[in-house]
Design an enzyme around this catalytic site. Sequence first.
Site, PDB file in Angstrom:
ATOM      1  N   CYS A  83       0.837  -1.214   0.000  1.00  0.00           N
ATOM      2  CA  CYS A  83       0.000   0.000   0.000  1.00  0.00           C
ATOM      3  C   CYS A  83       0.869   1.260   0.000  1.00  0.00           C
ATOM      4  O   CYS A  83       1.543   1.531  -0.985  1.00  0.00           O
ATOM      5  CB  CYS A  83      -0.990  -0.062   1.152  1.00  0.00           C
ATOM      6  SG  CYS A  83      -2.426   0.959   0.831  1.00  0.00           S
ATOM      7  N   ARG A 110      -2.069   7.442  -6.316  1.00  0.00           N
ATOM      8  CA  ARG A 110      -2.476   7.251  -4.919  1.00  0.00           C
ATOM      9  C   ARG A 110      -4.003   7.259  -4.836  1.00  0.00           C
ATOM     10  O   ARG A 110      -4.668   7.892  -5.628  1.00  0.00           O
ATOM     11  CB  ARG A 110      -1.924   8.382  -4.049  1.00  0.00           C
ATOM     12  CG  ARG A 110      -0.414   8.419  -3.988  1.00  0.00           C
ATOM     13  CD  ARG A 110       0.069   9.662  -3.261  1.00  0.00           C
ATOM     14  NE  ARG A 110      -0.280   9.663  -1.856  1.00  0.00           N
ATOM     15  CZ  ARG A 110      -0.038  10.683  -1.044  1.00  0.00           C
ATOM     16  NH1 ARG A 110       0.566  11.755  -1.487  1.00  0.00           N
ATOM     17  NH2 ARG A 110      -0.397  10.614   0.223  1.00  0.00           N
ATOM     18  N   HIS A 175      -3.256  -5.013   1.546  1.00  0.00           N
ATOM     19  CA  HIS A 175      -2.642  -5.271   2.862  1.00  0.00           C
ATOM     20  C   HIS A 175      -2.654  -6.758   3.204  1.00  0.00           C
ATOM     21  O   HIS A 175      -3.583  -7.218   3.872  1.00  0.00           O
ATOM     22  CB  HIS A 175      -3.438  -4.529   3.943  1.00  0.00           C
ATOM     23  CG  HIS A 175      -3.240  -3.060   3.948  1.00  0.00           C
ATOM     24  ND1 HIS A 175      -2.393  -2.415   4.815  1.00  0.00           N
ATOM     25  CD2 HIS A 175      -3.793  -2.091   3.183  1.00  0.00           C
ATOM     26  CE1 HIS A 175      -2.415  -1.120   4.603  1.00  0.00           C
ATOM     27  NE2 HIS A 175      -3.259  -0.893   3.603  1.00  0.00           N
ATOM     28  N   GLU A 177      -1.073  -8.275   5.396  1.00  0.00           N
ATOM     29  CA  GLU A 177      -0.924  -8.485   6.850  1.00  0.00           C
ATOM     30  C   GLU A 177      -2.264  -8.410   7.573  1.00  0.00           C
ATOM     31  O   GLU A 177      -2.347  -8.764   8.745  1.00  0.00           O
ATOM     32  CB  GLU A 177       0.068  -7.460   7.434  1.00  0.00           C
ATOM     33  CG  GLU A 177      -0.463  -6.050   7.643  1.00  0.00           C
ATOM     34  CD  GLU A 177      -0.638  -5.235   6.362  1.00  0.00           C
ATOM     35  OE1 GLU A 177      -0.470  -5.792   5.258  1.00  0.00           O
ATOM     36  OE2 GLU A 177      -0.975  -4.046   6.473  1.00  0.00           O
TER      37      GLU A 177
HETATM   38  N1  GLN Z   1      -3.425   6.322   0.326  1.00  0.00           N
HETATM   39  C1  GLN Z   1      -2.340   6.250   1.219  1.00  0.00           C
HETATM   40  C2  GLN Z   1      -1.169   7.093   0.724  1.00  0.00           C
HETATM   41  O1  GLN Z   1      -1.246   7.689  -0.282  1.00  0.00           O
HETATM   42  C3  GLN Z   1      -1.925   4.800   1.403  1.00  0.00           C
HETATM   43  C4  GLN Z   1      -3.003   4.052   2.149  1.00  0.00           C
HETATM   44  C5  GLN Z   1      -2.549   2.809   2.846  1.00  0.00           C
HETATM   45  O2  GLN Z   1      -1.344   2.533   3.008  1.00  0.00           O
HETATM   46  N2  GLN Z   1      -3.486   2.075   3.357  1.00  0.00           N
HETATM   47  O3  GLN Z   1      -0.153   7.168   1.376  1.00  0.00           O
END
Ligand code: GLN
Length: 201
Positions: A83, A110, A175, A177
């Site tokens: 992420c 993002r 994610h 995890e």
């Molecule tokens: N959208 C977040 C960012 O731009 C990342 C979100 C996440 O790690 N769950 O940093």
Amino acid sequence: MIGMILKIGILDVQGAVSEHAKSIRNIGAQPVLVKHPESLAEVHGLILPGGESTTLGTLIRKYGLHDPIRERARQGMPVFGTCAGLILLARKIEGQDDHHLDLMDITVNRNSFGRQRDSFEADIEFEGLSGAPFPGVFIRAPHIVTAGSDVKVLAIYRDRIVAARQGNLLAASFHPELTSDLRLHEYFKAVIERQCAAECV
Ligand code: GLN
């Protein structure tokens, strides 16, 4: 190498750290929380967790980790960005002039999965994983918009690249995890073991 317990670092400045530590323990490796360059030196691989990429990017500079992580990754240390961690790895971030670690030849977007459904879980067909699809937990997740020729795409969801690998670098939009499915951590461990067969002491 035989019988050695692998030490897998987790960048510990912000974000989903303890969940990764639990998954690492569950695959029979030793988690090491990495907040300073000294602890980075002892790990065989590093996870960059989810969180908020701008904050993570600021903190890795503040803690003096930015250059050492780059250096070790360029020498071959396996790194897995999940992420926000994927955003840290990217060469280019859409709509921004700056980047963070600039390690992987990818452009990322993002927050690409819509505001109305910020978090969701979806079945992901992940190349190289056998069995059922992987349960991908997406939380304001990024996706990979373009990938260089050295980058292997590992998963696509809704026509968007959500996992990829470039040599020792692995990235996922979601994610792993936050599920009890350990296959992606196992996959990363196998990347480290292959690297270690050549180099670890
Ligand atoms: N959208 C977040 C960012 O731009 C990342 C979100 C996440 O790690 N769950 O940093």
